[in-house]
Design an enzyme around this catalytic site. Structure first.
Site, short mmCIF file in Angstrom:
data_model
loop_
_atom_site.label_atom_id
_atom_site.label_comp_id
_atom_site.label_asym_id
_atom_site.label_seq_id
_atom_site.Cartn_x
_atom_site.Cartn_y
_atom_site.Cartn_z
N SER A 55 0.81 -1.23 0.00
CA SER A 55 0.00 0.00 0.00
C SER A 55 0.84 1.27 0.00
O SER A 55 2.03 1.26 0.35
CB SER A 55 -0.91 0.01 1.22
OG SER A 55 -1.70 -1.15 1.27
N1 SAH Z 1 -0.48 -4.48 4.07
C1 SAH Z 1 0.39 -4.98 3.03
C2 SAH Z 1 -0.31 -5.66 1.84
C3 SAH Z 1 -1.44 -4.95 1.15
S1 SAH Z 1 -2.13 -5.83 -0.24
C4 SAH Z 1 1.30 -3.90 2.54
O1 SAH Z 1 0.93 -2.75 2.56
O2 SAH Z 1 2.41 -4.25 2.14
C5 SAH Z 1 -3.37 -6.83 0.53
C6 SAH Z 1 -2.88 -8.16 0.99
O3 SAH Z 1 -3.97 -8.83 1.60
C7 SAH Z 1 -2.37 -9.08 -0.13
O4 SAH Z 1 -1.09 -9.53 0.19
C8 SAH Z 1 -3.40 -10.23 -0.14
O5 SAH Z 1 -2.84 -11.47 -0.49
C9 SAH Z 1 -3.87 -10.21 1.29
N2 SAH Z 1 -5.18 -10.84 1.56
C10 SAH Z 1 -6.34 -10.70 0.89
N3 SAH Z 1 -7.33 -11.42 1.48
C11 SAH Z 1 -6.74 -12.05 2.56
C12 SAH Z 1 -7.22 -12.94 3.57
N4 SAH Z 1 -8.48 -13.35 3.62
N5 SAH Z 1 -6.34 -13.36 4.50
C13 SAH Z 1 -5.06 -12.97 4.49
N6 SAH Z 1 -4.54 -12.13 3.56
C14 SAH Z 1 -5.39 -11.68 2.61
#
Ligand code: SAH
Length: 205
Positions: A55
């Protein structure tokens, strides 16, 4: 230097000195894929694989600030990605449990966090919409992907007085929303900001 990212967070209204210090102390270039290192200091999302982004840092900062974390808090993060937000949370709280559905992303996050000496974090591969009942209750919950409503297990696993931030999906833009738990019930507090998130994919999303 994470100075540009500190300035970006300030511009979005972030004032918490502990959080600004955490941003200053966290080199984002250690939390992006090697091909993107050159633009890690820009306040923008960066692709990390599987069609997922890490993000925008100023957005991460706004979401974390709303959690009002203290040094004794236990935090649940849903959506670890490459671990940048996880590192900031780890600076501010006692312990962070982070759930990521993609095993390879979780592995990158573990490696990135270990390389930075972040030790108070556990990254778990799984469906974060189910939370982590074995480590509940959580003083704060932060979700990094958009859902139609708050997944019921996350509301259940939030401690009394706890705070929860999640992007709620809508047609135009997602609305990052703050909730708090009072007398055993989740109450909506306020909208923090509109944003664009990937969908939360899971059983309770
Ligand atoms: N907070 C992180 C990633 C943001 S992208 C950063 O800023 O680096 C959103 C992430 O949520 C992705 O890696 C995706 O795989 C994860 N995601 C989506 N649904 C999910 C779920 N049910 N459980 C765990 N992770 C999930």
């Amino acid at each position: 230097m994470a100075k540009t990212l500190v300035e970006a967070a300030r511009r979005m209204g972030v004032t918490d000195p502990r959080l600004l210090a955490a941003i200053a102390a966290t080199p984002r270039d250690r939390f992006v894929p090697p091909r993107s290192v050159a633009r890690a200091e820009r306040d923008e999302p960066i692709p990390i694989g599987h069609g997922q982004p890490t993000s925008q840092p100023s957005l991460v900062a706004q979401m974390i600030e709303a959690l009002l974390l203290t040094e004794t808090d236990v935090v649940l993060e849903v959506g670890t990605g490459y671990g940048y937000q996880t590192a900031l949370l780890a600076h501010l709280a006692d312990r962070v449990y982070s759930v990521e559905r993609y095993a390879d992303l979780a592995e990158h996050a573990r490696a990135n966090l270990a390389a930075m000496g972040v030790a108070n974090v556990e990254v778990v591969v799984g469906d974060g919409t189910a939370g982590l009942p074995e480590h509940a209750p959580f003083d704060a919950v932060i979700v990094s992907a958009a859902a139609a409503t708050v997944p019921a297990p996350l509301a259940e696993q939030l401690a009394e007085g706890g705070r929860l931030v999640i992007p709620i999906a809508s047609v135009v833009a997602d609305v990052v929303t703050l909730y708090a738990k009072r007398r055993g019930r989740l109450e909506r507090r306020r909208a923090l900001t509109p944003a664009q998130f990937v969908p939360l994919v899971g059983k309770y999303a």
